[in-house]
Design an enzyme around this catalytic site. Sequence first.
Site, PDB file in Angstrom:
ATOM      1  CD  GLU B  45     -41.728  -4.571  24.200  1.00 35.95           C
ATOM      2  OE1 GLU B  45     -41.466  -5.777  24.338  1.00 35.95           O
ATOM      3  OE2 GLU B  45     -41.962  -4.044  23.110  1.00 35.95           O
ATOM      4  CG  ASP B  56     -39.956 -15.354  25.783  1.00 38.42           C
ATOM      5  OD1 ASP B  56     -39.691 -14.494  24.924  1.00 38.42           O
ATOM      6  OD2 ASP B  56     -40.775 -15.180  26.697  1.00 38.42           O
TER       7      ASP B  56
END
Lengths: 393, 253
Positions: B45, B56
Site C-alpha cells: 500500500e 491515522d
Amino acid sequence: MSYHANEKGYYGEFGGAFIPEMLYPNCEELRQKYIQIMEEPSFKEEFDQLLKDYVGRPSPLYFAERLSSKYNTKIYLKREDLNHTGAHKVNNTIGQILMAKRLGKNRIIAETGAGQHGVATATVCALMGIECVVYMGEIDIARQAPNVARMKMLGAEVRPASSGSKTLKDATNEAIRDWINNPVDTHYIIGSVVGPHPYPDMVARFQSVISKEIKAQLLEKEGRENPDYVVACVGGGSNAAGAYYHFLDTPQVGIIAVEAAGKGIHSGESAATSALGKVGIIHGSKTLLMQTDDGQITEPYSISAGLDYPGVGPLHAHLFKSGRGEFISITDDDAMKAGMELSKLEGIIPAIESSHAFAILKQKKFNPSDIVVINLSGRGDKDLQNYIDYFDL
Amino acid sequence: MNRINKKLQEDKKLLSIYFTAGYPNLNDTVKIIQNLEESGVDLIEVGLPFSDPLADGPTIQESSTTALKNGMQTELLFKQLKDIRNTVSIPLIIMGYFNPVLQYGVEAFCKKCQEVGIDGLILPDLPLDVYQEEYESIFKRYGLINVFLITPQTSDERIQAIDKASDGFIYMVSSASTTGAKEGFGTEQKAYFDRLAAMQLKNPQIVGFGISNSQTFEQATATTKGAIIGSAFIKHLTQNGTDKIADFVKGIR
C-alpha cells in the site's frame, strides 16, 4: 428551492458525510435519531427551559439608534453577546448535551479554537455532571490562557493538539481521532455548522432559535417579521446559520455573510474561504475549502480566532454558490476599527468575530428605510488583550 | 486478471505493507517497493500523504507531514512510479484520503493509476454510497479495485452490503482506533474475527491496525487471508532507513 439540508445532508452540491468507516456507526445513529429526538415534547421543553433560565433567552433585539443615525439606516442588534458564557455557542452545546444524554453517552469531547466553544461545552458538562475533554491547538492554548483556565474551573480536561499547525483545524482532527478511539460511550459536540451530516443541520437547528426570536421581536417592534437584511460573520458559520435559518427560504430577506480577509484576501494571510476556497473535503464535509492545487489543506489567518478556519459550513458554501447570500470580506484593520466604533457609539464592546459584521456598514450602502439586523454573536471580554495591543490602550 | 485477485488466490497468508510515499526521503518510493517485493511481501500500500489524516495516529501523521515537507505531490508520485512495472510484479494499492484525489480529478487519477500499473485504491473517507453513485464506473473502467474498511462496530447488515460492493478483499480494521494506537489483540478482537469467519463472505479479509510483529501477524491471520502492517514499518524506516527492509519482513514471518 429550499436552502435547507436534504435527508442525506446535502445543500446543493455541498455537505454529505465523507467519513472513514470507523465513524460510520456514530454518525449513522445520530442521523437516524436527531430529528426525532429534537421533536420530542420532553426534549423541547427541557431545551427551551434551559435556554430561558440558564442561558438567559430570549436575547434582546436592540435598536442601535446612534449607529443607525451614523449610517442612515435602521440597525438592530441581536444580542447573543448577552448569553451566558458570552456568545451564541451555548445554544448549540445545551442542545447537544441533551442529545448526548438521550443517546446514552456519558463522555463528551469537543474541539475549540479561541476557547469559546470549549467553554460553552465545559459549561454544559458541568451543568449535567458529565466528563468533558476539550481539544485545543497548542498555539491557541498559549494565546488564550483565560479560556483555558475557565475550562479547567468548569472541570474539563484540556488536551493540547500538537499535530499539524497546532490550531483549530488540528484540534478538530484530534477530537475526531478521539471519537474513532472511543466509539461507544462518547458524543462529539462539534461547535459549528461543519463536519459530517447530520452535524451541519443539527447545529443549525439548535442555533435557529436566533432567527426565531428575531422574527417575533421584529414583529413587536416594527410590525413585520422580516428584516430587509440579516448580517452575520462566518468562520464555520454557526451564528450565521442561526441568524439566517428562518429567513433562508424567504427571498425578500437579504442574507449577508461576512468573512475574515485577514491582512487582505491576496496577502497570503486570510480566512476568506468563499474568495479563496475550492470545492473539497474537510472534516467529513464537502464544502469550499482553502487548499493547495494538490488538495492539501492550507492554514488560514485572521486576527479573530473564531473566524480562523480553512473551510466553511456546507450551508454557507451553498448560499455563496447559488447567489442566495452576499459574501463580503473584511480585513483585520477594518474589523478592529468597527469594534471600537460600536464601543464608542453604543456602549457595547463586541467580540472581534462580530466586529467583522459591523465593518460592512462602511462598505455597503443601505436605504434609510431598510431594516438591517446584525447578529452580535459574542462579547469582547475575551479579546481585550487584542484590542489593547492593537489600539495601544 | 487484476494482480490483487491473482494474489488472493494463492494458498498462503498474505503480508501487506503500508508506507508513506516521500518518506523518509522524497525519492525512496521505488527503492522501498523493490525491497519489499524482494523481501517476500505480498501486497504493497503506497500512502499518498495528506495534510489532515483523520484516521491515522501520530506515526503515520508525522510521516505524512515529513513527506509533504519533502515535496511529495500526486503528480510526482505518478512520475516516480512511471516505470515501476518494469521491475516489480507485486500488487500495488494507493492508500490515501479522498480530497487530493478529488483535486487531481477522480477520472484523471484513475487513468494515471492504470497507466503506471496501480491495481487498487483504499480511500477511507470515500463512503460506500458516494462511491457507488458517482465513482464505481470510473474505477472499473480503469481496472481498479476499491477496498472498503469495516470495524468491530460495523453491523452485519452493512458488512454484507460492503461485501457485495467489493471485488477484491475487505480491509478489516482490528479495533476501534486510529492507526498505530493499539498493539496486540484481546477478547474483543477474537469475537470480531470469529463473527467475520462465520459470515462466510465472498471477499477474503485482510486485517489492519494493531499488527506489528510475528505474533500479532499470526493472530490476525488465523481466520483471515492476511494482515497489513503500517505504523510499525514506518517506525522501522525512521530508525533504519531503507537499507534493512528485509530484516523487518523476516521478523514478521
